[in-house]
Design a protein around this motif. Structure first.
Motif, PDB file in Angstrom:
ATOM      1  N   SER A 171      11.961   4.197 116.689  1.00 41.51           N
ATOM      2  CA  SER A 171      11.655   2.916 117.323  1.00 41.51           C
ATOM      3  C   SER A 171      12.917   2.067 117.436  1.00 41.51           C
ATOM      4  O   SER A 171      13.776   2.087 116.549  1.00 41.51           O
ATOM      5  N   ARG A 172      13.016   1.319 118.511  1.00 33.58           N
ATOM      6  CA  ARG A 172      14.148   0.429 118.708  1.00 33.58           C
ATOM      7  C   ARG A 172      13.724  -0.733 119.610  1.00 33.58           C
ATOM      8  O   ARG A 172      12.836  -0.587 120.448  1.00 33.58           O
ATOM      9  N   LYS A 173      14.357  -1.871 119.426  1.00 36.26           N
ATOM     10  CA  LYS A 173      14.037  -3.030 120.240  1.00 36.26           C
ATOM     11  C   LYS A 173      15.256  -3.928 120.350  1.00 36.26           C
ATOM     12  O   LYS A 173      16.124  -3.943 119.464  1.00 36.26           O
ATOM     13  N   GLU A 181      11.359  -2.756 124.123  1.00 34.07           N
ATOM     14  CA  GLU A 181      11.028  -2.051 122.882  1.00 34.07           C
ATOM     15  C   GLU A 181      10.501  -0.669 123.223  1.00 34.07           C
ATOM     16  O   GLU A 181       9.723  -0.515 124.166  1.00 34.07           O
ATOM     17  N   THR A 182      10.941   0.334 122.463  1.00 35.98           N
ATOM     18  CA  THR A 182      10.472   1.704 122.651  1.00 35.98           C
ATOM     19  C   THR A 182      10.163   2.316 121.295  1.00 35.98           C
ATOM     20  O   THR A 182      10.746   1.940 120.270  1.00 35.98           O
ATOM     21  N   SER A 183       9.250   3.268 121.288  1.00 38.89           N
ATOM     22  CA  SER A 183       8.914   3.990 120.065  1.00 38.89           C
ATOM     23  C   SER A 183       8.277   5.316 120.443  1.00 38.89           C
ATOM     24  O   SER A 183       7.512   5.386 121.414  1.00 38.89           O
ATOM     25  N   ASP A 184       8.618   6.357 119.676  1.00 36.29           N
ATOM     26  CA  ASP A 184       8.003   7.662 119.919  1.00 36.29           C
ATOM     27  C   ASP A 184       6.610   7.758 119.314  1.00 36.29           C
ATOM     28  O   ASP A 184       5.804   8.578 119.724  1.00 36.29           O
ATOM     29  N   ASN A 242       9.869  -6.925 128.873  1.00 43.35           N
ATOM     30  CA  ASN A 242       9.319  -8.260 129.063  1.00 43.35           C
ATOM     31  C   ASN A 242      10.378  -9.178 129.654  1.00 43.35           C
ATOM     32  O   ASN A 242      11.518  -9.216 129.189  1.00 43.35           O
ATOM     33  N   LEU A 243       9.989  -9.922 130.692  1.00 52.48           N
ATOM     34  CA  LEU A 243      10.872 -10.869 131.365  1.00 52.48           C
ATOM     35  C   LEU A 243      10.154 -12.201 131.511  1.00 52.48           C
ATOM     36  O   LEU A 243       8.974 -12.241 131.895  1.00 52.48           O
ATOM     37  N   THR A 244      10.831 -13.309 131.208  1.00 55.85           N
ATOM     38  CA  THR A 244      10.273 -14.632 131.448  1.00 55.85           C
ATOM     39  C   THR A 244      11.376 -15.546 131.971  1.00 55.85           C
ATOM     40  O   THR A 244      12.552 -15.399 131.607  1.00 55.85           O
ATOM     41  N   ALA A 245      10.999 -16.502 132.803  1.00 61.78           N
ATOM     42  CA  ALA A 245      11.947 -17.493 133.312  1.00 61.78           C
ATOM     43  C   ALA A 245      11.189 -18.780 133.602  1.00 61.78           C
ATOM     44  O   ALA A 245      10.104 -18.745 134.207  1.00 61.78           O
ATOM     45  N   LEU A 296       4.408  -1.977 130.659  1.00 58.70           N
ATOM     46  CA  LEU A 296       4.121  -1.049 129.561  1.00 58.70           C
ATOM     47  C   LEU A 296       3.963   0.357 130.108  1.00 58.70           C
ATOM     48  O   LEU A 296       3.295   0.573 131.121  1.00 58.70           O
ATOM     49  N   ASN A 297       4.584   1.312 129.428  1.00 61.96           N
ATOM     50  CA  ASN A 297       4.396   2.733 129.724  1.00 61.96           C
ATOM     51  C   ASN A 297       4.049   3.402 128.399  1.00 61.96           C
ATOM     52  O   ASN A 297       4.924   3.621 127.557  1.00 61.96           O
TER      53      ASN A 297
END
Length: 639
Positions: free
Chosen positions: A188-190, A211-214, A239-242, A263-264
């Motif tokens: 996992s990493r973010k 963020e990704t995780s197996d 995730n994107l916000t403005a 999300l995938n």
């Protein structure tokens, strides 16, 4: 793998437990607290969700929980869902570990019986009737407000269990840059980065995170449906916000905002192909979803007596799930609101608002489904007596919908300060929930004769606050007619011919229980707790509604010296009936620590599910085991 056996519990009724808790409240108040305990005793936080207009939390008649920025940052939680369970008492359903489809039960109601809003706008799928918390990131959120209890008088359809309002970050003050990165087990990493500030009448805020995780297999081996695949069901979300605002004159602000969550997620399922129609779990099943919202708003103080707000937005919830040819479900939502707050007197306010909502759904059936709703809202809040010891809150709303007709809902409540530290409050109202497009039209599940839910509720609460300690206790009863549920139809006589289960109405359901919350701070040590007791039953059969635990408890403790901090949270979930099984109770222990090695930098570490408990969030699915994380965070302004 068979479901674990439920732990033996004493046969104490919810009613007796609630009575004892209320009698004991004044004596145990220093040990219990509301989830707003992280706020300084000298401050009175302002919330919006209880009245649709800013209001001091201490003046709220409704049962409102505030989860502020510091709580979100320091919680060590892995998801929005986990934060809501820990601090607001929501019960969590999830088809596996993080990133998998999530459900949430507030006060015993269904997932689609709670309204979810982001920056004042409804979000979620109109086909499922729920928001995709699994695609959201905590890093993009400024605060969360939760209104527990029916609120159709203010928010209309679906607010049977309550309302969850999420607020994204808004620019203020000098330029500030924040960023973070972390690595965890399960590969996992973010990482995230955000920029915000205000200058020359403009305010701005923008953030991006990934963020990704197996992960691990979402399904347990030997499941009854033949869905199990030994591969790892991981996920990736972006995730994107403005947000951009302009204040041309004091008391007037124009704003633009946009957000996107993608999300995938891989999951386990099966195709049943001819000629034998046996389950084939080998394809790579994926859930690819995108939630996008753009909006424009204006808020202005036209006079000392009149504040107006205008907001317009366009939102899309687009999901593709399955393999090899994924099914697509797309919701398009256009909404507009004109809201006016009229100051009748220093402590009295009248709210008048109009809402228009258009929802379109593609993918449920061959044709696009569409419905429109127009709502007219009136609300009143007032304080009376010396120091405003007595408070009154009322709301009235009329919804006219092109698909299911008109409904009028109302709420009336009041509170009274018995002493400077103890307040009693009461609230009553009615609610309704309209069937989702899936409830009505989904092939081999939906039924065109499904009726809207109608509910009536009452609640009574005590709130206590003294210095750095506060506590609350709320007991409630909500009776719902025509509760919409999944009917498994085991004997094949209750659903249309050819269906394998269907949407159905339960004649009457009774949802009752109690919520106890509290916190206390001594020097560097802070302790908080939430206890949620739920008795949700089908009144015709007396059986418990599925997936509702009779009790859920969460306790957190943190010790913070300013340079370093350590903390722990323990969440216990009781045994739950599920379709085809009885799920056992479980407890999760999460540990966390931070070290501020420079004013703007801190090192973060956490261990989730530290005891490596086997968790079955719903029948045949499994959560993650122990997971350790380590990361670093930077804040230009310092912590």
């Amino acid at each position: 793998m068979p479901a674990s056996r439920p732990r033996a519990t004493s046969r104490v009724t919810v009613r007796a437990t609630v009575r004892g808790a209320l009698l004991a409240l004044p004596a145990c108040a220093p040990l219990l607290c509301s989830t707003a305990s992280a706020q300084s005793a000298a401050l009175d936080p302002v919330v919006v969700v209880g009245t649709r207009e800013p209001q001091a939390l201490s003046k709220s008649v409704a049962d409102v929980v505030l989860i502020d920025r510091d709580m979100l940052r320091d919680s060590g939680a892995d998801s929005v869902e986990d934060v809501l369970r820990r601090y607001a008492g929501l019960q969590l359903l999830r088809n596996g570990g993080p990133g998998q489809t999530s459900g949430y039960l507030l006060r015993g109601t269904n997932t689609n019986s709670t309204v979810v809003m982001i920056d004042g706008l409804r979000v979620g799928s109109a086909t499922l009737g729920q928001a995709a918390f699994e695609s959201m990131s905590l890093d993009q959120i400024e605060r969360i407000e939760v209104l527990r209890g029916p609120a159709s008088g203010l928010y209309g359809s679906d607010a049977v269990g309550g309302v969850i309002q999420i607020f994204t970050k808004k620019g203020q003050g000098p330029l500030n840059l924040t960023a973070g990165a972390a690595l965890g087990e399960y590969d996992s990493r973010k990482a995230d980065i955000a920029l915000s500030g205000a200058q020359g009448g403009f305010d701005y805020a923008a953030s991006v995170g990934r963020e990704t995780s197996d992960g691990t297999s979402a399904i347990r081996p030997n499941d009854v449906n033949g869905y199990y695949n030994p591969d790892r069901d991981g996920f990736a979300r972006t995730n994107l916000t403005a947000r951009l605002g302009f204040t041309p004159a004091e008391g007037h602000r124009l704003g633009l905002s946009a957000s996107q969550n993608k999300l995938n997620a891989q999951y386990d399922s099966a195709n049943f192909n001819p000629p034998d129609f046996l389950p084939d779990a080998s394809p790579d099943f994926r859930n690819r979803s995108t939630t996008r919202v753009v909006s424009a708003d204006y808020r202005g103080t036209l006079s000392p007596l009149w504040t107006t707000t205008i907001q317009a937005a366009h939102g899309v919830d687009d999901s593709r799930a399955g393999a090899p040819d994924p099914a697509r479900f797309k919701t398009t939502r256009d909404q507009a609101t004109w809201q006016n707050a009229l100051r009748l007197a220093p402590d009295q306010q009248l709210l008048l608002a109009y809402e228009h909502l258009t929802e379109k759904a593609d993918g449920v059936v061959a044709d696009t489904l569409k419905r429109r709703n127009n709502a007219y809202i009136a609300g009143y809040t007032g304080q009376f007596g010396p120091g405003g010891r007595a408070s009154v809150q009322a709301s009235l709303r009329r919804d006219d919908n092109s698909a299911y007709g008109g409904f009028t809902t109302a709420t009336l409540g009041g509170s009274y300060a018995l002493t400077e530290t103890l307040k009693v409050r009461a609230l009553a109202g009615n609610s309704f929930r309209a069937p989702t497009f899936n409830d009505l039209y989904f092939p081999f599940y939906g039924r065109a004769d499904i009726q809207p839910e109608k509910g009536r509720s009452v609640e009574l609460g005590l709130n206590w606050r003294s210095g750095a300690s506060n506590a609350s206790a709320t007991v409630y009863r909500n009776k719902v007619r025509n509760l919409i549920v999944y009917n498994a139809d085991p004997d094949g006589t209750q659903c249309p011919v050819g269906y394998f289960g269907c949407a159905d109405n339960i004649g009457r359901a009774k949802l009752q229980g109690a919520t106890l919350t509290g916190a206390h701070r001594i020097g560097n040590l802070s302790v908080s707790a939430t206890v949620d007791l739920v008795d949700a039953r089908d009144e015709q059969t007396g059986s418990r509604l599925p997936r509702r635990a009779a009790h859920q408890e969460s306790v957190s403790a943190d010790y913070d010296t300013g340079v370093w901090s350590v903390g722990a949270s323990l969440t216990e979930v009781g045994a739950r009936p599920d379709v085809g099984a009885q799920l056992g109770a479980y407890a999760l222990l999460d540990l966390r620590a931070t070290w501020r090695f420079l004013p703007q930098w801190r090192l973060e570490a956490k261990v989730l599910n530290a005891a490596d408990r086997d968790v079955q969030p719903v029948y045949t699915y499994q959560g993650l085991g122990r997971q350790a994380w380590i990361g670093v965070r930077y804040d230009m302004k310092g912590f």
